[in-house]
Design an enzyme around this catalytic site. Structure first.
Site, PDB file in Angstrom:
ATOM      1  N   ASP A 108       0.826  -1.206   0.000  1.00 38.38           N
ATOM      2  CA  ASP A 108       0.000   0.000   0.000  1.00 38.38           C
ATOM      3  C   ASP A 108       0.860   1.256   0.000  1.00 38.38           C
ATOM      4  O   ASP A 108       2.059   1.209   0.266  1.00 38.38           O
ATOM      5  CB  ASP A 108      -0.963   0.002   1.201  1.00 38.38           C
ATOM      6  CG  ASP A 108      -0.321  -0.535   2.479  1.00 38.38           C
ATOM      7  OD1 ASP A 108       0.919  -0.511   2.572  1.00 38.38           O
ATOM      8  OD2 ASP A 108      -1.056  -0.980   3.364  1.00 38.38           O
ATOM      9  N   ASN A 115      -7.843  -2.863  14.009  1.00 44.87           N
ATOM     10  CA  ASN A 115      -9.223  -3.135  13.579  1.00 44.87           C
ATOM     11  C   ASN A 115      -9.298  -4.346  12.641  1.00 44.87           C
ATOM     12  O   ASN A 115     -10.319  -4.578  12.015  1.00 44.87           O
ATOM     13  CB  ASN A 115      -9.811  -1.901  12.887  1.00 44.87           C
ATOM     14  CG  ASN A 115      -9.044  -1.521  11.628  1.00 44.87           C
ATOM     15  OD1 ASN A 115      -8.088  -2.195  11.254  1.00 44.87           O
ATOM     16  ND2 ASN A 115      -9.476  -0.455  10.969  1.00 44.87           N
ATOM     17  N   HIS A 133      -7.382  -4.825   9.932  1.00 43.70           N
ATOM     18  CA  HIS A 133      -7.065  -4.594   8.511  1.00 43.70           C
ATOM     19  C   HIS A 133      -5.779  -5.317   8.111  1.00 43.70           C
ATOM     20  O   HIS A 133      -4.894  -5.552   8.935  1.00 43.70           O
ATOM     21  CB  HIS A 133      -7.021  -3.097   8.156  1.00 43.70           C
ATOM     22  CG  HIS A 133      -5.845  -2.321   8.656  1.00 43.70           C
ATOM     23  ND1 HIS A 133      -5.933  -1.003   9.072  1.00 43.70           N
ATOM     24  CD2 HIS A 133      -4.534  -2.642   8.798  1.00 43.70           C
ATOM     25  CE1 HIS A 133      -4.742  -0.570   9.424  1.00 43.70           C
ATOM     26  NE2 HIS A 133      -3.876  -1.542   9.277  1.00 43.70           N
ATOM     27  N   GLU A 163      -9.708  -1.949   5.081  1.00 44.22           N
ATOM     28  CA  GLU A 163     -10.378  -1.642   6.342  1.00 44.22           C
ATOM     29  C   GLU A 163     -11.655  -2.479   6.464  1.00 44.22           C
ATOM     30  O   GLU A 163     -12.176  -2.977   5.455  1.00 44.22           O
ATOM     31  CB  GLU A 163     -10.735  -0.148   6.372  1.00 44.22           C
ATOM     32  CG  GLU A 163      -9.543   0.789   6.206  1.00 44.22           C
ATOM     33  CD  GLU A 163      -8.671   0.892   7.454  1.00 44.22           C
ATOM     34  OE1 GLU A 163      -8.588  -0.079   8.238  1.00 44.22           O
ATOM     35  OE2 GLU A 163      -8.039   1.952   7.631  1.00 44.22           O
TER      36      GLU A 163
HETATM   37  C1  F6R Z   1       1.472  -1.488   6.141  1.00 37.02           C
HETATM   38  C2  F6R Z   1       0.177  -2.169   6.188  1.00 37.02           C
HETATM   39  C3  F6R Z   1      -0.618  -2.219   7.446  1.00 37.02           C
HETATM   40  C4  F6R Z   1       0.207  -2.527   8.686  1.00 37.02           C
HETATM   41  C5  F6R Z   1      -0.672  -2.503   9.931  1.00 37.02           C
HETATM   42  C6  F6R Z   1       0.120  -2.757  11.190  1.00 37.02           C
HETATM   43  O1  F6R Z   1       2.019  -1.552   4.843  1.00 37.02           O
HETATM   44  O2  F6R Z   1      -0.239  -2.664   5.198  1.00 37.02           O
HETATM   45  O3  F6R Z   1      -1.630  -3.183   7.302  1.00 37.02           O
HETATM   46  O4  F6R Z   1       0.805  -3.781   8.549  1.00 37.02           O
HETATM   47  O5  F6R Z   1      -1.311  -1.270  10.037  1.00 37.02           O
HETATM   48  O6  F6R Z   1       0.997  -1.703  11.398  1.00 37.02           O
HETATM   49  P1  F6R Z   1       2.116  -1.800  12.532  1.00 37.02           P
HETATM   50  O7  F6R Z   1       3.041  -2.877  12.140  1.00 37.02           O
HETATM   51  O8  F6R Z   1       2.789  -0.426  12.505  1.00 37.02           O
HETATM   52  O9  F6R Z   1       1.419  -2.076  13.824  1.00 37.02           O
END
Ligand code: F6R
Length: 240
Positions: free
Chosen positions: A67, A136, A138, A143
């Site tokens: 992303d 959440n 994701h 989301e």
């Molecule tokens: C990042 C992504 C997100 C993160 C998720 C967890 O490229 O796709 O899904 O993996 O938000 O983020 P952290 O590791 O910072 O807790």
């Protein structure tokens, strides 16, 4: 879905990096899917250590990131491109012509998303996709919603995601929109490795592993993937 519960984040990083290193040693032109955020950073450090020791060569590896925020130049230090360049690609010796990102600057984001999917297919699909998970539930920036996405698309980020990621922005406000691979793209990867640590992920992990498969918890779709391993510390695993 296999679950491995380990004592420290370093142990998780060692295990996950071993899987990635073995893949690249066996197939130097592997296709790897990468995530940003805190969860993979120690794993990336292990990959860099291996490169410095000369035990792996990433120069022929093709990469696709999950992303990117909309509206940020790749040179913007908050962009996920800049994150990957600093945390992995430059120090580990990846070759930039093999690195793929969804461009958050594109005016025609639908065309960019279609082209990204086609490029993944042209490269033979993703051998290993590395994931984190949002509080959440994701994965990528998929989301919670009423249906699972298939291909890449533009998403409006949930408030909980904006709050969680505010720490990376001096002004406390990440962009509201991002481009992300769809759940369908993620499930198409041959192997998936998901890292989650800390108490703040415990509820999402429970919903992903024990809950129904529902787009309200996008990560629950991984229950239907044939080769997913989830690496947890005890805090993230506490509600299982
Ligand atoms: C990042 C992504 C997100 C993160 C998720 C967890 O490229 O796709 O899904 O993996 O938000 O983020 P952290 O590791 O910072 O807790």
């Amino acid at each position: 879905m296999r679950i491995e519960i380990l004592e420290t984040t370093q142990e998780i990083a060692t295990r996950v990096s071993e899987v990635l290193l073995q893949q690249v040693r066996q197939k130097p032109d592997s296709v790897l899917g990468f995530a940003t955020g805190s969860s993979p950073i120690e794993t990336y450090q292990k990959l860099i250590e291996a490169k410095k020791k000369g035990t792996v060569d990433f120069s022929r590896v093709t990469t696709f990131n999950l992303d990117e925020y909309c509206g940020l130049e790749p040179t913007d230090p908050h962009s996920y491109y800049a994150f990957m360049r600093e945390q992995l690609f430059a120090p580990a010796g990846f070759c930039y012509e093999n690195v793929h990102f969804l461009s958050g600057l594109a005016e025609d984001h639908e065309a960019i998303c279609r082209a990204y999917r086609e490029e993944i297919a042209r490269c033979g699909g993703i051998d290993i996709q590395l994931l984190g998970i949002g509080r959440n539930g994701h994965i990528g920036f998929n989301e919670p919603s009423d249906s699972f996405s298939d291909g890449p698309f533009m998403v409006q980020l949930a408030q909980s995601t904006l709050d969680a990621n505010a720490r990376f922005f001096e002004n406390g406000t990440p962009p509201r929109y991002a481009l992300t691979m769809g759940v369908g793209d993620i499930l198409a990867a041959k192997k998936i490795l998901l890292i989650a640590t800390g108490e703040s992920k415990a509820r999402a992990i429970r919903a992903m592993v024990r809950g129904d498969v529902t787009p309200q918890c996008p990560a629950s779709a991984l229950q239907n993937h044939p080769d997913t391993t989830v690496y947890l510390d005890r805090a993230a695993a506490q509600l299982l």
